[in-house]
Design a protein around this motif. Structure first.
Motif, mmCIF file in Angstrom:
data_model
loop_
_atom_site.group_PDB
_atom_site.id
_atom_site.type_symbol
_atom_site.label_atom_id
_atom_site.label_comp_id
_atom_site.label_asym_id
_atom_site.label_seq_id
_atom_site.Cartn_x
_atom_site.Cartn_y
_atom_site.Cartn_z
ATOM 1 N N SER A 103 33.999 -44.637 -43.898
ATOM 2 C CA SER A 103 33.636 -43.886 -42.390
ATOM 3 C C SER A 103 34.975 -43.981 -41.591
ATOM 4 O O SER A 103 35.301 -43.331 -40.705
ATOM 5 C CB SER A 103 32.610 -44.239 -41.828
ATOM 6 N N CYS A 381 30.046 -42.224 -34.013
ATOM 7 C CA CYS A 381 30.992 -41.137 -33.570
ATOM 8 C C CYS A 381 30.915 -41.255 -32.228
ATOM 9 O O CYS A 381 29.775 -40.562 -31.949
ATOM 10 C CB CYS A 381 31.574 -40.171 -34.273
ATOM 11 N N PHE A 388 27.691 -38.931 -32.222
ATOM 12 C CA PHE A 388 27.181 -38.510 -33.314
ATOM 13 C C PHE A 388 26.921 -39.694 -34.319
ATOM 14 O O PHE A 388 27.435 -40.545 -34.092
ATOM 15 C CB PHE A 388 28.030 -37.368 -34.038
ATOM 16 N N LEU A 390 25.867 -40.040 -38.390
ATOM 17 C CA LEU A 390 25.874 -39.605 -39.634
ATOM 18 C C LEU A 390 24.976 -40.422 -40.713
ATOM 19 O O LEU A 390 25.168 -41.759 -40.636
ATOM 20 C CB LEU A 390 27.367 -39.490 -40.467
ATOM 21 N N SER A 395 22.989 -35.685 -43.317
ATOM 22 C CA SER A 395 22.584 -35.171 -41.989
ATOM 23 C C SER A 395 23.496 -35.889 -40.957
ATOM 24 O O SER A 395 23.831 -36.851 -41.091
ATOM 25 C CB SER A 395 21.020 -35.241 -41.871
ATOM 26 N N VAL A 396 23.573 -34.928 -39.970
ATOM 27 C CA VAL A 396 24.181 -35.772 -38.606
ATOM 28 C C VAL A 396 23.006 -35.317 -37.422
ATOM 29 O O VAL A 396 22.221 -34.474 -37.094
ATOM 30 C CB VAL A 396 25.355 -34.805 -38.189
ATOM 31 N N TYR A 397 22.910 -36.465 -36.716
ATOM 32 C CA TYR A 397 22.207 -36.498 -35.308
ATOM 33 C C TYR A 397 23.161 -36.669 -34.201
ATOM 34 O O TYR A 397 24.315 -37.121 -34.375
ATOM 35 C CB TYR A 397 21.392 -37.621 -35.458
ATOM 36 N N GLY A 398 22.917 -35.584 -33.250
ATOM 37 C CA GLY A 398 23.830 -35.793 -31.921
ATOM 38 C C GLY A 398 23.191 -35.776 -30.806
ATOM 39 O O GLY A 398 21.919 -35.666 -30.676
ATOM 40 N N ILE A 432 27.361 -33.606 -44.881
ATOM 41 C CA ILE A 432 28.462 -34.157 -44.192
ATOM 42 C C ILE A 432 29.177 -35.314 -44.648
ATOM 43 O O ILE A 432 28.020 -36.436 -44.835
ATOM 44 C CB ILE A 432 28.343 -34.007 -42.773
ATOM 45 N N ILE A 435 32.539 -37.255 -39.654
ATOM 46 C CA ILE A 435 32.623 -36.505 -38.485
ATOM 47 C C ILE A 435 33.471 -37.040 -37.499
ATOM 48 O O ILE A 435 33.786 -38.312 -37.547
ATOM 49 C CB ILE A 435 31.110 -36.184 -37.837
ATOM 50 N N THR A 442 34.638 -30.624 -32.058
ATOM 51 C CA THR A 442 33.852 -31.549 -32.955
ATOM 52 C C THR A 442 34.343 -31.041 -34.399
ATOM 53 O O THR A 442 34.212 -29.896 -34.522
ATOM 54 C CB THR A 442 32.350 -31.794 -32.782
ATOM 55 N N VAL A 444 34.022 -31.736 -38.909
ATOM 56 C CA VAL A 444 33.499 -32.392 -40.030
ATOM 57 C C VAL A 444 33.954 -31.990 -41.109
ATOM 58 O O VAL A 444 34.759 -31.122 -41.623
ATOM 59 C CB VAL A 444 31.893 -31.979 -40.128
#
Length: 481
Positions: A103, A381, A388, A390, A395-398, A432, A435, A442, A444
């Protein structure tokens, strides 16, 4: 002779040789899974291993996990908890460890190894050991020379000598690159000597080798607002540039025109990851201790107070709870950290919900993001007022500020704030792998090696010259040869 040259199937190979191949470290987790699915040889245990291992592949994954510094630093209870969070699946645990380690560096994709980093108004990309940039070339940050003011697509950066680029970091107005041999090149604004060249305070428009580190192999760089951190292969940290808040970690507030070693960190062990905020810095050691130093504004140092720290200081709230930090990201006004079992913690300024706790209250020390406790996070991130996370299924959460569409949600509605982690539906069709988020945009990288960006594109930081912004993820392309 004919007998010796006859073809041999995989099933005919000795088990110890098969295991040697599996544990070579050259196979991705997906390769191990494919072997297990396609050959009965890999599905069996052959009576050689404890029954808790379902197959040769399972046992090989277990052995490879043990080689990870992240896993090795955990005490037995934490190792058991991590395995439980991976549903008892050693292959998933190995995939988690590999994703966390990658990462902060390059990630493996089906198109090759890649890394993406976003600066203030620009984006940097490594693809196939070559570096590319797009966006605004403020002070030469794109590395294409004084005649270039903007690149509207990813354009390859030419170095003064042939190099293979292995890692990159982007800041507001300068950039740093690490080569496969450990050399460091920098470009951009050097008025504060953050590029590590003491012979000039002028902008550096093309990548230039940092001579002070020529004989010290480096593996990672982190560019702050007007300073830079360098992590060597031996786990030592060097810093240079502006030091008004003690962000260089050298025990004073004197600027340094060339990289200088932080002796205190060298005395406590090996550092595995570094992160630079605007005027503060973070370092993760191999035993999971997180150190912070520099400006204490907005409680970003995590010590419960806002005083500056001129030297690295361990964040005690993690130590008291026995939490091993694996990776950390430094935002403009807040911090997000990932521990070795996939849990997420945030602290600092809570404006716009950047901390993800359902409110806008500041956190003076690290606070567990409980709304994501069921998820196995692999990357965190942070940037200006947004965060964010990952997770291991791609999947990505924001959460945080939705300004310019850089948070990735299409339904802005009446509020421009997302106070709790929310999955980015716009990316659900992609897995993803990495990111990065800048001031207003942003970017990815997917596991297929495709690059997408969203948010502000006023200065072509998303690699397009026909739109001012992208609310939906838009694919970014490299220049054609």
């Amino acid at each position: 002779m004919g007998d010796r040259l006859r073809s041999t199937s995989m099933e005919d190979l000795p088990v110890h040789l098969i295991l040697e191949i599996l544990m070579s470290g050259r196979l991705a987790v997906i390769d191990l899974i494919s072997l297990e699915l396609t050959s009965r040889t890999f599905r069996g245990t052959h009576g050689l291993f404890p029954k808790k291992f379902k197959s040769l592949v399972d046992y090989a994954a277990f052995q490879l996990c043990g080689l990870s510094s992240i896993y090795a630093s955990l005490h037995c209870n934490a190792q058991e908890e991590l395995l439980k969070r991976c549903n008892g699946n050693w292959k998933r645990l190995l995939r988690f460890l590999m994703a966390v380690e990658q990462s902060s560096d390059m990630v493996e994709t089906s198109a090759g190894n890649m890394q993406i980093r976003s600066g203030r108004y620009h984006t940097l990309l490594i693809n196939d050991s070559a570096a590319y940039s797009c966006g605004s070339s403020l002070c030469g940050v794109l590395g294409h020379g004084p005649e270039t003011t903007q690149c509207v697509e990813f354009t390859r950066i030419n170095f003064p000598v042939p190099v293979q680029v292995a890692q990159v970091s982007a800041s507001h107005n300068h950039a740093a690159f690490v080569t496969g041999s450990g050399q460091v090149f920098t470009c951009g604004d050097n008025s504060s000597y953050c590029c590590g060249h003491s012979d000039t305070g002028r902008p550096i428009f093309r990548p230039r080798m940092v001579e002070a580190l020529k004989n010290i192999p480096v593996k990672q760089v982190a560019a702050g607002l007007s300073f830079t951190m360098f992590l060597t292969r031996k786990g030592h940290v060097f810093t240079c540039g502006t030091n008004g808040h003690g962000q260089l970690g050298l025990g004073d507030t004197s600027d340094r025109p060339t990289p200088t070693c932080i002796e205190l960190l060298a005395s406590v062990g090996s550092v595995v990851q570094i992160a630079a905020g605007p005027s503060y810095a973070l370092a993760v050691s191999d035993d999971g201790t997180l150190y912070s130093f520099g400006s204490g504004t907005n409680f970003c140092l995590g010590h419960g107070e806002q005083q500056n720290e001129l030297q690295p200081r361990a964040i005690q709230s993690f130590k008291r709870k026995g939490i091993n930090v694996a990776r950390v990201s430094a935002g403009d006004e807040h911090v997000v950290a990932l521990d070795s079992t996939g849990y997420v913690y945030t602290w600092g300024k809570g404006y716009c919900g950047a901390l993800g706790h359902g409110d806008e209250i500041d956190k003076t020390t690290p606070s567990h993001l409980t709304s994501l406790k069921s998820q196995l996070a692999v990357q965190v991130c942070a940037s200006k007022r947004k965060t964010f996370v990952l997770v291991d299924d791609g999947s990505v959460y924001g959460f945080g500020w939705m300004g310019f569409g850089s948070l990735g949600f299409l339904d802005r509605g009446a509020s421009d704030k997302v106070l709790k982690p929310r999955i980015l539906e716009s990316l659900r069709s992609h897995h993803i792998s990495q990111i990065s988020t800048g001031l207003y945009h942003t970017v990815v990288v997917t596991n297929c090696g495709r690059v997408f960006g969203f948010g502000d594109n006023e200065r072509a930081q998303l690699g397009h010259d026909t739109v001012r912004g992208c609310l939906e993820p838009t694919e970014m392309f490299m220049e054609k040869a």
